[in-house]
Design a protein around this motif. Sequence first.
Motif, PDB file in Angstrom:
ATOM      1  N   UNK A  68       0.745  -1.654   0.326  1.00  0.00           N
ATOM      2  CA  UNK A  68      -0.304   0.358   0.089  1.00  0.00           C
ATOM      3  C   UNK A  68       0.331   0.912   0.102  1.00  0.00           C
ATOM      4  N   UNK A  69       0.790   2.192  -0.475  1.00  0.00           N
ATOM      5  CA  UNK A  69       0.961   3.322  -0.821  1.00  0.00           C
ATOM      6  C   UNK A  69       0.562   4.427   0.122  1.00  0.00           C
ATOM      7  N   UNK A  70      -0.750   4.113   0.221  1.00  0.00           N
ATOM      8  CA  UNK A  70      -1.719   5.199   1.091  1.00  0.00           C
ATOM      9  C   UNK A  70      -2.684   6.504  -0.458  1.00  0.00           C
ATOM     10  N   UNK A  71      -3.423   6.817   0.505  1.00  0.00           N
ATOM     11  CA  UNK A  71      -3.030   7.876  -0.728  1.00  0.00           C
ATOM     12  C   UNK A  71      -3.208   9.760  -0.802  1.00  0.00           C
ATOM     13  N   UNK A  72      -3.786   9.788  -0.957  1.00  0.00           N
ATOM     14  CA  UNK A  72      -3.411  11.733  -0.704  1.00  0.00           C
ATOM     15  C   UNK A  72      -3.838  12.631   0.237  1.00  0.00           C
ATOM     16  N   UNK A  73      -4.836  11.997   1.128  1.00  0.00           N
ATOM     17  CA  UNK A  73      -5.387  12.306   2.075  1.00  0.00           C
ATOM     18  C   UNK A  73      -4.938  11.264   2.881  1.00  0.00           C
ATOM     19  N   UNK A  74      -4.533  10.659   3.616  1.00  0.00           N
ATOM     20  CA  UNK A  74      -3.770   9.874   4.558  1.00  0.00           C
ATOM     21  C   UNK A  74      -2.738   9.293   4.144  1.00  0.00           C
ATOM     22  N   UNK A  75      -1.386   9.740   3.684  1.00  0.00           N
ATOM     23  CA  UNK A  75      -0.050   9.067   2.915  1.00  0.00           C
ATOM     24  C   UNK A  75       0.520   7.999   4.131  1.00  0.00           C
ATOM     25  N   UNK A  76       0.142   8.768   5.263  1.00  0.00           N
ATOM     26  CA  UNK A  76       0.619   7.650   6.360  1.00  0.00           C
ATOM     27  C   UNK A  76      -0.083   6.199   6.099  1.00  0.00           C
ATOM     28  N   UNK A  77      -1.113   5.803   5.265  1.00  0.00           N
ATOM     29  CA  UNK A  77      -0.833   5.026   5.258  1.00  0.00           C
ATOM     30  C   UNK A  77      -0.290   3.200   3.972  1.00  0.00           C
ATOM     31  N   UNK A  78       0.670   4.457   3.736  1.00  0.00           N
ATOM     32  CA  UNK A  78       1.711   3.871   2.720  1.00  0.00           C
ATOM     33  C   UNK A  78       2.601   2.759   4.050  1.00  0.00           C
ATOM     34  N   UNK A  79       3.108   2.020   3.206  1.00  0.00           N
ATOM     35  CA  UNK A  79       3.774   1.045   3.616  1.00  0.00           C
ATOM     36  C   UNK A  79       5.445   1.636   4.420  1.00  0.00           C
ATOM     37  N   UNK A  80       5.364   1.075   5.783  1.00  0.00           N
ATOM     38  CA  UNK A  80       7.274   1.280   5.695  1.00  0.00           C
ATOM     39  C   UNK A  80       7.837  -0.085   5.544  1.00  0.00           C
ATOM     40  N   UNK A  81       9.221  -0.261   4.925  1.00  0.00           N
ATOM     41  CA  UNK A  81       9.739  -1.637   4.880  1.00  0.00           C
ATOM     42  C   UNK A  81      10.935  -1.543   5.362  1.00  0.00           C
ATOM     43  N   UNK A  82      10.568  -2.746   6.397  1.00  0.00           N
ATOM     44  CA  UNK A  82      12.021  -3.214   6.507  1.00  0.00           C
ATOM     45  C   UNK A  82      12.925  -3.724   5.343  1.00  0.00           C
ATOM     46  N   UNK A  83      14.248  -3.916   4.652  1.00  0.00           N
ATOM     47  CA  UNK A  83      14.567  -5.103   4.236  1.00  0.00           C
ATOM     48  C   UNK A  83      15.749  -4.746   5.145  1.00  0.00           C
ATOM     49  N   UNK A  84      15.959  -6.708   5.430  1.00  0.00           N
ATOM     50  CA  UNK A  84      17.203  -6.446   6.108  1.00  0.00           C
ATOM     51  C   UNK A  84      17.812  -8.047   4.729  1.00  0.00           C
ATOM     52  N   UNK A  85      19.311  -7.552   4.720  1.00  0.00           N
ATOM     53  CA  UNK A  85      20.171  -7.780   4.301  1.00  0.00           C
ATOM     54  C   UNK A  85      21.598  -9.025   4.388  1.00  0.00           C
ATOM     55  N   UNK A  86      21.582  -9.467   3.995  1.00  0.00           N
ATOM     56  CA  UNK A  86      22.716 -10.616   4.254  1.00  0.00           C
ATOM     57  C   UNK A  86      24.364  -9.768   4.142  1.00  0.00           C
ATOM     58  N   UNK A  87      25.645 -10.453   4.594  1.00  0.00           N
ATOM     59  CA  UNK A  87      26.431 -10.165   3.357  1.00  0.00           C
ATOM     60  C   UNK A  87      26.039 -11.070   2.344  1.00  0.00           C
ATOM     61  N   UNK A  88      27.542  -9.921   1.533  1.00  0.00           N
ATOM     62  CA  UNK A  88      27.795 -11.167  -0.383  1.00  0.00           C
ATOM     63  C   UNK A  88      25.948 -10.095  -1.080  1.00  0.00           C
ATOM     64  N   UNK A  89      25.184  -9.460  -0.188  1.00  0.00           N
ATOM     65  CA  UNK A  89      24.126  -9.085  -1.030  1.00  0.00           C
ATOM     66  C   UNK A  89      24.443  -7.965  -2.243  1.00  0.00           C
ATOM     67  N   UNK A  90      23.996  -8.358  -3.766  1.00  0.00           N
ATOM     68  CA  UNK A  90      24.286  -7.211  -4.621  1.00  0.00           C
ATOM     69  C   UNK A  90      24.166  -5.645  -4.169  1.00  0.00           C
TER      70      UNK A  90
END
Length: 156
Positions: A68-90
């Motif tokens: 979800x990206x939220x709406x113009x009226x409620x942008x806070x509904x957009x997702x927050x994403x944690x991407x956990x990357x390891x050593x050797x990640x491109x």
Amino acid sequence: MSRTEIALHDAFRATLTALSRPGLALAVPGAADAAAAARLVVDAVWEPDAPPVVITGAPGPGALAALPVGTEEEPELGATVLVVVGAGTATTRARLAGPGVDGELVTDLPLAAGTLAERAAACADWPRGIDLLLVGPGPRIVGLPRTTRVSVLAAG
């Protein structure tokens, strides 16, 4: 304060700083590796009933486009994403610009060029968008809030 409280406080501060200074890799004190750093960040910032989206490893095709990206009226509904990357990640060499970046910043991001393109599409209609927190490799965090413009320079 207990060691746990100090670690949570430090993780909270690192997360806020990462989002206010896009592209800057910051240590998450009290964490031994990316997985521990991600746990500290989640516990420090979010309530148990409203956690962020957590992706371990490289996001697959379409992973960010489906959020979800939220709406113009409620942008806070957009997702927050944690991407956990390891050593050797491109990595992908990219130029960052926008609020919190002094002019431009050229850096290597542990994401594929296609993932960065999905992020750009999700953030194209400001104030809608998604916020990314890249955790790792190691106990570090990098923020890419929706207001940061990312231009791919070269895939690594």
